[in-house]
Design a protein around this motif. Structure first.
Motif, short mmCIF file in Angstrom:
data_model
loop_
_atom_site.label_atom_id
_atom_site.label_comp_id
_atom_site.label_asym_id
_atom_site.label_seq_id
_atom_site.Cartn_x
_atom_site.Cartn_y
_atom_site.Cartn_z
N SER B 187 0.83 -1.21 0.00
CA SER B 187 0.00 0.00 0.00
C SER B 187 0.87 1.26 0.00
O SER B 187 1.98 1.27 0.55
CB SER B 187 -0.89 -0.02 1.24
OG SER B 187 -1.40 1.26 1.45
N ASP B 188 0.36 2.32 -0.61
CA ASP B 188 1.10 3.57 -0.68
C ASP B 188 0.98 4.37 0.60
O ASP B 188 1.86 5.15 0.96
CB ASP B 188 0.59 4.43 -1.85
CG ASP B 188 0.96 3.81 -3.18
OD1 ASP B 188 2.03 3.15 -3.22
OD2 ASP B 188 0.21 3.97 -4.16
N SER B 189 -0.17 4.16 1.29
CA SER B 189 -0.39 4.95 2.49
C SER B 189 0.33 4.33 3.68
O SER B 189 0.10 3.17 4.01
CB SER B 189 -1.91 5.04 2.75
OG SER B 189 -2.16 4.91 4.10
N LEU B 192 -2.12 3.04 6.40
CA LEU B 192 -2.77 1.76 6.08
C LEU B 192 -1.77 0.62 6.28
O LEU B 192 -2.09 -0.45 6.82
CB LEU B 192 -3.28 1.77 4.63
CG LEU B 192 -4.13 0.56 4.22
CD1 LEU B 192 -5.41 0.52 5.02
CD2 LEU B 192 -4.44 0.60 2.73
N LYS B 193 -0.54 0.89 5.87
CA LYS B 193 0.52 -0.10 5.99
C LYS B 193 0.68 -0.50 7.46
O LYS B 193 0.70 -1.68 7.81
CB LYS B 193 1.83 0.53 5.48
CG LYS B 193 2.63 -0.39 4.57
CD LYS B 193 3.90 0.32 4.15
CE LYS B 193 4.14 0.10 2.67
NZ LYS B 193 5.31 0.78 2.18
#
Lengths: 412, 253
Positions: B187-189, B192-193
């Motif tokens: 994930s890019d966020s 969220l990661k």
């Protein structure tokens, strides 16, 4: 009540503390297990994001889903439903990348079962390429399994005629322990195709020395005699008559003049031998044969008599007819008499191992040269074959180590 | 001691349940049916027998563990037996642990019976029995122990239906844990990661107990791994039972 509630919170505190303790230990254990799983190769590696999504969706039922699809794959194959077979093969491989069978069977479907009956050369070519790529993917997941290296090598050897790229894969299979004995044989065959005859000889010798004799002996002695198959595609040896191979040969243009030249130079190959059409009556004794001869002299019909008295079950019903035949098809004693007879003449008694014959020749067709028009296909096959051979030899002499390099497939 | 006495009565009650017997019979039929599939298996008969058998054991084991776990404490409360128990000098956590151990024993019996049928079938087909096959059954048992503990925990604060749903939901989540972690990692966020990573520690990873792939491909699994996986299963179960104890403590009965 107060005392009780104080008591409860004390117990709760104890529970919480225990929970935190267990949780901390668990985090460490879990981390340790996760490194173990990678160390022991328990997590499938090299999965693409879409493979991961698929794995996430089926969770614990990954293997059983793969098995279900494997079963359907088999039925698609048997019903010839290629359109559904291809994606199913891909799915099974994604679900269970360690399922060796799916890689090798899948590649076999691509390179043979789908490619061979395909009507367009483009599709054939594409399927062979897809089989090649599919096996490469399988090897990425299972680098230590000889089967897949061997399968890829065989694919390049047999379907792509690309011995240069076949060799490293077959050698990789050979380097893996527990490979079956035929892997070494294939290394030798590939070396031979590449013109590395000495190395091939050495390998066959090694096979013989180690008691692995059956194909090694013949191949070794063939090489010693200098009968090498450098650059000769496998299909030439096996004559499988597959359309794909025909496509390759069809690519080569042969001008009419060349066909004529070859035909004129090899007329002996296109001679049709002398033939006769005859009938016979077979009898068990010389006396019976003599009686038959008497009846024939009185003018009885040969065919009618043959039907009545001949003991040759094969020809009795058709009036003793033997049809057209050339020299060498019958036993020598018979041949000698029959080919000496003139048209519509009847022989004397001829004794062979079958009994006593009376022969009548009905027609003689003298030996003749077949016209170029009649034998054009055979002539063309020969010329094309020679061209391929010459091409390969020339390339090899020029330092190329290559199979059949100039024949590339394009849409016709 | 009190917990053990409670465990024994719970075990006796559990194995008298008709639903368990029915599930067991279905499991036998399912495992045995793998012999029928072999006809379609395209040369992979032994793989089919092993895969269908192990998955059958897992699925029926899940059903058994869920149904046993969810009813342990609610039935006691419904039938008002709990008053008799709680009137004695016994801690509530002890009640939870005792009942859990009894149910665990019942699950063990079920796994043993299914496992015997399964191993018999594999032996009949392959004329040998790889240790990894037996180990896969052992790990399935410990996986089911965690599922049982989950069901018990949910039943202390949720209704029966909800606890079944929650158990199944968390099982699915836990068995997809590897993929979720991988996808979260991409994930890019960063938020969220981190969330997915933290979540990964809270949700049991049931993939740890899954060595079916190794059974199918005849790969050995080191003993030390099995040992660690068992420890992980026991720790998870213990943590879940403590949570169950906390909820049960708060519960007005």
């Amino acid at each position: 009540m107060r005392g009780l509630s104080g008591n409860i919170s004390k117990a709760q505190k104890f529970y919480l503390l225990a929970l935190v303790g267990i949780f901390i230990i668990m985090v460490f254990v879990k981390k340790d297990i996760e490194t173990d799983r990678i160390k022991y190769d328990m997590v499938p590696e090299n999965l693409s994001p879409s493979d991961q999504v698929l794995g996430g969706l089926v969770g614990a039922f990954r293997e059983i889903t793969a098995d279900y699809l494997w079963v359907t794959m088999d039925s698609f194959f048997h019903s010839g439903d290629w359109q559904r077979l291809v994606p199913t093969i891909d799915l099974v491989a994604r679900l269970d990348p360690k399922f060796i069978q799916v890689w090798s069977v899948g590649a076999w479907h691509f390179a043979y079962n789908i490619s061979v009956p395909a009507s367009s050369v483009k599709i054939k070519e594409q399927m062979i390429r897809q089989g090649d790529e599919f096996l490469q993917r399988g090897i990425k997941h299972n680098p230590h399994i000889y089967d897949l290296h061997f399968e890829l090598g065989w694919n390049r050897f047999d379907r792509q005629l690309d011995y240069q790229r076949a060799l490293p894969e077959i050698e990789a299979a050979y380097a893996i322990k527990d490979h079956p004995h035929y892997v070494r044989h294939m290394v030798a065959h590939t070396l031979e195709r590449l013109g590395r005859i000495e190395e091939a000889k050495k390998l066959w010798k090694q096979c013989i020395d180690e008691g692995d004799c059956s194909p090694a002996f013949g191949n070794y002695s063939r090489l010693l005699k200098g009968d090498c198959r450098t650059g000769v595609p496998m299909y030439k040896l096996r004559n499988r008559g597959q359309e794909w191979e025909k496509c390759l040969a069809d690519k080569i243009e042969v001008p009419e003049s060349e066909l004529e030249a070859y035909y004129n130079a090899h007329k002996d190959l296109y001679m049709e031998p002398e033939k006769i059409q005859a009938r016979h009556i077979l009898l068990s004794s010389r006396a019976a044969a003599a009686r038959v001869l008497e009846r024939l002299e009185k003018g009885e019909d040969f065919a009618a008599l043959a039907s009545k008295v001949s003991i040759d079950k094969g020809t009795q019903e058709i009036g003793g007819s033997l049809g057209l035949f050339s020299r060498g098809q019958m036993v020598p004693e018979f041949d000698r008499v029959a080919f000496a007879l003139k048209e519509n003449h009847i022989s004397g008694i001829v004794k062979t191992k079958f009994g006593y014959h009376v022969i009548k020749v009905e027609k003689r067709i003298p030996a003749r040269l077949k016209s170029l028009k009649e034998v054009k296909t055979q002539v063309r096959d020969k010329v094309v074959d020679n061209k391929i051979q010459a091409n390969v030899q020339r390339k090899l002499a020029a330092g190329y180590r290559w199979g059949v390099p100039e024949i590339k497939l394009e849409e016709k | 001691m009190k917990a053990i006495a409670l465990a024994m009565t719970t075990f006796k009650e559990a194995i008298r349940k008709k639903v368990l017997l029915v599930l067991l019979v279905f499991a036998f039929i399912f495992i045995g049916s793998s012999l029928l599939f072999t006809y379609f298996s395209g040369g992979e008969e032994i793989r089919m027998v092993k895969d269908v058998g192990l998955t059958g054991m897992l699925v029926f084991g899940l059903l058994i563990a869920t149904f046993l776990g969810m009813s342990l404490i609610p039935t006691e409360i419904e039938k008002r037996i709990i008053y008799t128990i709680l009137s004695k000098p016994v801690r509530r956590l002890e009640v939870v642990v005792g009942k859990y151990l009894g149910a665990a024993l019942a699950v063990l019996l079920m796994v043993l019976l299914m496992g015997l049928v399964f191993m018999g079938l594999v032996f009949f087909k392959e004329h040998s029995l790889a240790p990894v096959t037996v180990l896969a059954i052992v790990l399935t048992f410990f996986e089911l122990l965690v599922v049982l503990a989950m069901a018990v925990t949910f039943s202390t604060f949720a209704s029966t239906t909800l606890s079944v749903v929650l158990t199944i939901f968390f099982y699915i989540l836990g068995s997809s844990s590897d993929s979720l972690q991988y996808l979260g990692g991409r994930s890019d966020s960063p938020l969220l990661k981190a969330a997915v990573k933290g979540f990964g520690y809270l949700i049991p990873n049931f993939e740890i107990f899954n060595i079916r792939s190794q059974v199918l491909h005849n790969e050995a699994v080191p003993w030390v791994y099995i040992f660690k996986a068992i420890i992980y299963g026991l720790l998870l179960s213990a943590a879940l039972l403590i949570v169950a104890g906390m909820f049960f403590q708060e519960k007005e009965v």
